[in-house]
Structure formats: structure tokens, C-alpha cells
Design a protein around this motif. Structure first.
Motif, PDB file in Angstrom:
ATOM      1  N   MET A   1      26.379  -0.778   8.199  1.00 31.66           N
ATOM      2  CA  MET A   1      25.431  -1.726   8.771  1.00 31.66           C
ATOM      3  C   MET A   1      26.165  -2.977   9.224  1.00 31.66           C
ATOM      4  SD  MET A   1      22.560  -2.672   9.782  1.00 31.66           S
ATOM      5  CE  MET A   1      21.828  -1.090   9.410  1.00 31.66           C
ATOM      6  N   LYS A   2      25.673  -3.565  10.276  1.00 28.15           N
ATOM      7  CA  LYS A   2      26.152  -4.871  10.711  1.00 28.15           C
ATOM      8  C   LYS A   2      24.989  -5.861  10.600  1.00 28.15           C
ATOM      9  CE  LYS A   2      30.046  -3.863  13.757  1.00 28.15           C
ATOM     10  NZ  LYS A   2      30.345  -2.534  13.238  1.00 28.15           N
ATOM     11  N   TYR A   3      25.337  -7.142  10.594  1.00 30.13           N
ATOM     12  CA  TYR A   3      24.352  -8.187  10.364  1.00 30.13           C
ATOM     13  C   TYR A   3      24.519  -9.284  11.412  1.00 30.13           C
ATOM     14  CZ  TYR A   3      24.281  -5.592   6.046  1.00 30.13           C
ATOM     15  OH  TYR A   3      24.214  -4.565   5.148  1.00 30.13           O
ATOM     16  N   ALA A   4      23.456 -10.034  11.655  1.00 31.41           N
ATOM     17  CA  ALA A   4      23.499 -11.097  12.661  1.00 31.41           C
ATOM     18  C   ALA A   4      22.553 -12.215  12.270  1.00 31.41           C
ATOM     19  CB  ALA A   4      23.115 -10.545  14.032  1.00 31.41           C
ATOM     20  N   GLN A   5      22.890 -13.419  12.714  1.00 30.02           N
ATOM     21  CA  GLN A   5      21.973 -14.537  12.551  1.00 30.02           C
ATOM     22  C   GLN A   5      20.884 -14.447  13.606  1.00 30.02           C
ATOM     23  OE1 GLN A   5      25.647 -17.385  11.342  1.00 30.02           O
ATOM     24  NE2 GLN A   5      23.824 -18.457  12.043  1.00 30.02           N
ATOM     25  N   VAL A   6      19.696 -14.897  13.253  1.00 24.95           N
ATOM     26  CA  VAL A   6      18.565 -14.863  14.182  1.00 24.95           C
ATOM     27  C   VAL A   6      18.596 -16.118  15.035  1.00 24.95           C
ATOM     28  CG1 VAL A   6      16.073 -14.717  14.430  1.00 24.95           C
ATOM     29  CG2 VAL A   6      17.212 -13.531  12.545  1.00 24.95           C
ATOM     30  N   GLY A   7      18.896 -15.942  16.318  1.00 23.27           N
ATOM     31  CA  GLY A   7      18.994 -17.083  17.208  1.00 23.27           C
ATOM     32  C   GLY A   7      20.035 -18.073  16.709  1.00 23.27           C
ATOM     33  N   ASP A   8      19.662 -19.355  16.743  1.00 26.97           N
ATOM     34  CA  ASP A   8      20.567 -20.408  16.261  1.00 26.97           C
ATOM     35  C   ASP A   8      20.321 -20.757  14.809  1.00 26.97           C
ATOM     36  OD1 ASP A   8      21.671 -20.536  18.770  1.00 26.97           O
ATOM     37  OD2 ASP A   8      20.568 -22.328  19.398  1.00 26.97           O
ATOM     38  N   SER A   9      19.462 -19.999  14.128  1.00 25.49           N
ATOM     39  CA  SER A   9      19.146 -20.307  12.731  1.00 25.49           C
ATOM     40  C   SER A   9      20.233 -19.791  11.800  1.00 25.49           C
ATOM     41  CB  SER A   9      17.808 -19.657  12.338  1.00 25.49           C
ATOM     42  OG  SER A   9      17.980 -18.263  12.086  1.00 25.49           O
ATOM     43  N   GLY A  10      20.099 -20.121  10.529  1.00 24.97           N
ATOM     44  CA  GLY A  10      21.037 -19.620   9.532  1.00 24.97           C
ATOM     45  C   GLY A  10      20.609 -18.315   8.897  1.00 24.97           C
ATOM     46  N   LEU A  11      19.422 -17.803   9.268  1.00 22.29           N
ATOM     47  CA  LEU A  11      18.920 -16.570   8.653  1.00 22.29           C
ATOM     48  C   LEU A  11      19.699 -15.365   9.156  1.00 22.29           C
ATOM     49  CD1 LEU A  11      16.772 -15.204   6.835  1.00 22.29           C
ATOM     50  CD2 LEU A  11      15.378 -14.915   8.913  1.00 22.29           C
ATOM     51  N   VAL A  12      20.212 -14.559   8.224  1.00 20.08           N
ATOM     52  CA  VAL A  12      20.974 -13.360   8.561  1.00 20.08           C
ATOM     53  C   VAL A  12      20.120 -12.126   8.295  1.00 20.08           C
ATOM     54  CG1 VAL A  12      23.017 -11.975   7.998  1.00 20.08           C
ATOM     55  CG2 VAL A  12      23.176 -14.477   8.060  1.00 20.08           C
ATOM     56  N   VAL A  13      20.031 -11.248   9.275  1.00 19.51           N
ATOM     57  CA  VAL A  13      19.260 -10.012   9.153  1.00 19.51           C
ATOM     58  C   VAL A  13      20.169  -8.827   9.448  1.00 19.51           C
ATOM     59  CG1 VAL A  13      17.085 -11.114   9.805  1.00 19.51           C
ATOM     60  CG2 VAL A  13      18.539 -10.102  11.584  1.00 19.51           C
ATOM     61  N   SER A  14      19.772  -7.656   8.971  1.00 22.27           N
ATOM     62  CA  SER A  14      20.470  -6.434   9.373  1.00 22.27           C
ATOM     63  C   SER A  14      20.128  -6.151  10.829  1.00 22.27           C
ATOM     64  CB  SER A  14      20.063  -5.265   8.478  1.00 22.27           C
ATOM     65  OG  SER A  14      18.664  -5.165   8.346  1.00 22.27           O
ATOM     66  N   ARG A  15      21.082  -5.622  11.588  1.00 18.05           N
ATOM     67  CA  ARG A  15      20.850  -5.414  13.015  1.00 18.05           C
ATOM     68  C   ARG A  15      19.840  -4.304  13.274  1.00 18.05           C
ATOM     69  NH1 ARG A  15      24.424  -6.356  17.738  1.00 18.05           N
ATOM     70  NH2 ARG A  15      22.473  -7.426  18.264  1.00 18.05           N
ATOM     71  N   ILE A  16      19.633  -3.439  12.306  1.00 18.06           N
ATOM     72  CA  ILE A  16      18.493  -2.540  12.329  1.00 18.06           C
ATOM     73  C   ILE A  16      17.511  -3.043  11.288  1.00 18.06           C
ATOM     74  CG2 ILE A  16      17.631  -0.202  11.970  1.00 18.06           C
ATOM     75  CD1 ILE A  16      19.361  -0.428  14.443  1.00 18.06           C
ATOM     76  N   ILE A  17      16.309  -3.357  11.726  1.00 14.31           N
ATOM     77  CA  ILE A  17      15.236  -3.792  10.844  1.00 14.31           C
ATOM     78  C   ILE A  17      14.291  -2.615  10.654  1.00 14.31           C
ATOM     79  CG2 ILE A  17      13.233  -5.322  10.610  1.00 14.31           C
ATOM     80  CD1 ILE A  17      14.768  -7.387  12.281  1.00 14.31           C
ATOM     81  N   TYR A  18      13.963  -2.319   9.416  1.00  8.97           N
ATOM     82  CA  TYR A  18      13.021  -1.230   9.157  1.00  8.97           C
ATOM     83  C   TYR A  18      11.604  -1.751   9.339  1.00  8.97           C
ATOM     84  CZ  TYR A  18      10.642   2.696   7.001  1.00  8.97           C
ATOM     85  OH  TYR A  18       9.817   3.771   6.776  1.00  8.97           O
ATOM     86  N   GLY A  19      10.870  -1.169  10.307  1.00  2.19           N
ATOM     87  CA  GLY A  19       9.493  -1.568  10.554  1.00  2.19           C
ATOM     88  C   GLY A  19       8.534  -0.441  10.235  1.00  2.19           C
ATOM     89  N   ASN A  20       7.325  -0.777   9.808  1.00  3.46           N
ATOM     90  CA  ASN A  20       6.404   0.289   9.404  1.00  3.46           C
ATOM     91  C   ASN A  20       5.111   0.327  10.209  1.00  3.46           C
ATOM     92  OD1 ASN A  20       4.943  -1.827   8.255  1.00  3.46           O
ATOM     93  ND2 ASN A  20       4.746  -0.875   6.246  1.00  3.46           N
ATOM     94  N   ALA A  21       5.157  -0.129  11.466  1.00  2.00           N
ATOM     95  CA  ALA A  21       3.997   0.045  12.338  1.00  2.00           C
ATOM     96  C   ALA A  21       3.757   1.531  12.572  1.00  2.00           C
ATOM     97  CB  ALA A  21       4.250  -0.647  13.674  1.00  2.00           C
TER      98      ALA A  21
END
Length: 338
Positions: A1-21
């Protein structure tokens, strides 16, 4: 897995987000949903997306139970408010202060959490002033019920306005959740440039166009009975509303297969790598009905597509790509009714 900050924020997310729609509470039972969540965690996915709308709240409940016992600090949990209109509640489905204040408590209860990391406004609500919506979201952040705020499928000018208002209230609006794929490029002309200028990252959904970019649907053939488009519980309606099963679309997608094969990729990996390689895209939100789908999707984070391949993809899909920025203003209407 790779990770990235969301926009210019400090929040780091996985580049694949598990969604349950559509999946949790609709197309897969809870044991299958739990298996997919476990596969996501085992593959390094840290970020999970849901909404109060999904399966009438059951999506949040099932996700909450599936994540129970996982160390909270290791997770980024995102949910959304809006678009869910109950016939007996005239204020539901809105982004009013009343509905937002009530909905965050309901989401936290269903998720079994005391806060979410990202709380998002689910589609723009033209009937409610942006100031009212953002102020209600700011109160939720200040109360410790969310760390960051975001929007989903908002037009460019309203994203810019909301970011300005939020900063004046001491909170950061960091994300826009938008549909984006090689077939659906409506955010490119306006939303992407405006978001990048405001430091807002894109968490893109439907990067596989509801499965049309996996190759499972073939021109001139019936859809597989065990596929999302073959399901009666939301899947067929979700895919059909975007015209992804149109014969011309499916024929163009079939023409991508030799390009993907030559690059040593599956169609899915090609499509996911395409969106993840676009500037301004922080992560892709993806669901699954089987753990194996999660594992295949994750492999795409390591892929960088060559420029020549990108040009060939554009040439093949040019006749069927949708890019009108006006489609950002939610062609589905103001709210989804149960």
C-alpha cells in the motif's frame, strides 16, 4: 500500500480507500462484508468511507462492527451527510444546521465511534446557504466529533466559497469526493483546478465505472447474474444511470484490453492507476464484494503508466468520454429517497 496526504492538509490516507456504498447491507451479507474489510486491513488500507445514506444506515452499522477491535488511531474513518430523504422527515436529505447536527450523532452511534476523521457534505444543497452548512460542520469539528470536513460532488465555485468560510471559522475543508474515471472526466475542467488552488484533495469514487472498466461486461452479451449490474439491490440502477452499459461504451472498453495486456496489466489495474496518477487525486474510493477484488485493486498503487499508453487510452475512449463540467451539478436530483 502507498499513502498520501489529502490536499494540503496533514491527514494521511491510504491511496485505496475501502468504501461500502451499495455493497454492505445491500449486495453482500455481513460475513462477506467483514471478510472484505479484513482483507483491506491486511493489505494496508487504513481508510474507510461510508455514509448515512448507504443501505438506510446499515452501511455504517456493518462497517462499525467490522472495524471493532482495531486500534482507533490506526484508522481514518470517513462518513457523509445529505441526500437521504425520509418521507416522514421534511428536513432530511438537506445540509441544514438542524439535519447536520442530528445526523452526525446518528452516524457516530451506528459506527460505534466517538468521532470520525472526515465528515463530508454529500452533494451540494442549493436550498441551504453555504454559510449555514459550513458553520454547522465547523461546530462539529470544534465539538471533537470530526477532525476534518469535506464535500462530495460540489461545483468548483462552491468548493472555493466553502473553503474560504471554513478557514474563517478555524477549520479546514480538505477533500472533495468526486466521481472520476477514464470514462467520466467532468471534474477536469473546473473542479480539479479550483480544488488544487484551494488545497483540496480529490477522493475519487467509481474509478472502475461500476465495473464497466473491469471487462466483465461485454458488448452484445447479457450482464453476468452474479455481477453488480445483475443485482437487483441497487447495483443495476447505480451503473445504468451513468450509461456505462451502453454498447458503444462497452465496445470502447473492450478495445482497451490489448493495451492493458501489452503493459502486463488487467483492465482494472489500468483504470485505477490512471486515476491515481492524476495531479490532485489523493486516493480512490473502491468497494468490493469479495476479498480477492480488494487485493487486485491494491496492486494498482505501484503502477505508473507510460505517456504513450496514456495517449493510446485517450484515443480509444475519446468517442465515449463524458467531460461536460455541468454534470458536476448532480444530474440525479437533490436527494435520494428511501
Amino acid at each position: 500500500m502507498k499513502y498520501a496526504q489529502v490536499g494540503d492538509s496533514g491527514l494521511v490516507v491510504s491511496r485505496i480507500i475501502y468504501g461500502n456504498a451499495i455493497t454492505h447491507g445491500d449486495q453482500v451479507d455481513e460475513s462477506a462484508a467483514a471478510g472484505c474489510v479484513r482483507a483491506a486491513l491486511d493489505s494496508g488500507i487504513t481508510t474507510f468511507d461510508t455514509a448515512d445514506l448507504y443501505a438506510g444506515g446499515r452501511g455504517e452499522e456493518i462497517l462499525g462492527r467490522a472495524l471493532a477491535g482495531v486500534r482507533r488511531e490506526e484508522l481514518v474513518v470517513c462518513t457523509k451527510v445529505g441526500r437521504w430523504a425520509r418521507p416522514t422527515d421534511t428536513n432530511s436529505g438537506r445540509l441544514s444546521r438542524k439535519h447536520i447536527a442530528e445526523s452526525i450523532d446518528g452516524s457516530l452511534r451506528r459506527l460505534g465511534l466517538d468521532h470520525v476523521d472526515l465528515y463530508q457534505a454529500h452533494r451540494y444543497d442549493a436550498a441551504t446557504p453555504v454559510e449555514e452548512t459550513v458553520a454547522a460542520f465547523a461546530d462539529i469539528v470544534h465539538a471533537g466529533k470530526a477532525h476534518y470536513i469535506g464535500v462530495s460532488e460540489w461545483p468548483a465555485a462552491k468548493i472555493t466559497e466553502a473553503v474560504r468560510i471554513a478557514r474563517g471559522l478555524g477549520v479546514e475543508l480538505i477533500a472533495n469526493q468526486s466521481q472520476y474515471s477514464v470514462l467520466w472526466r467532468v471534474i477536469e475542467a473546473e473542479v480539479l483546478p479550483a480544488s488544487r488552488a484551494s488545497g483540496v484533495g480529490q477522493l475519487v469514487w467509481m474509478p472502475l465505472a461500476g465495473g464497466a472498466l473491469t471487462g466483465k461486461y461485454r458488448p452484445g452479451r447479457s450482464v453476468p447474474a452474479d455481477s453488480r449490474a445483475g443485482a437487483t439491490a441497487g447495483g443495476a440502477k447505480s451503473i445504468g444511470r451513468w450509461n456505462y452499459l451502453d454498447e458503444k461504451v462497452l465496445a470502447a472498453v473492450a478495445d482497451l484490453e490489448p493495451l492493458a495486456a501489452e503493459a502486463g496489466l488487467t483492465l482494472s489495474q489500468l483504470a485505477i492507476a490512471w486515476v491515481l496518477g492524476k495531479p490532485g487525486v489523493s486516493a480512490a474510493v473502491m468497494g468490493a464484494s469479495r476479498p480477492q477484488q480488494v487485493l487486485e485493486n491494491v496492486e494498482a498503487v505501484d503502477i505508473t503508466l507510460e505517456d504513450e499508453l496514456l495517449r493510446c487510452v485517450d484515443a480509444v475512449l475519446a468517442p465515449v468520454v463524458r467531460s461536460d463540467p455541468a454534470l458536476t451539478l448532480d444530474p440525479l436530483g437533490p436527494a435520494a429517497s428511501l
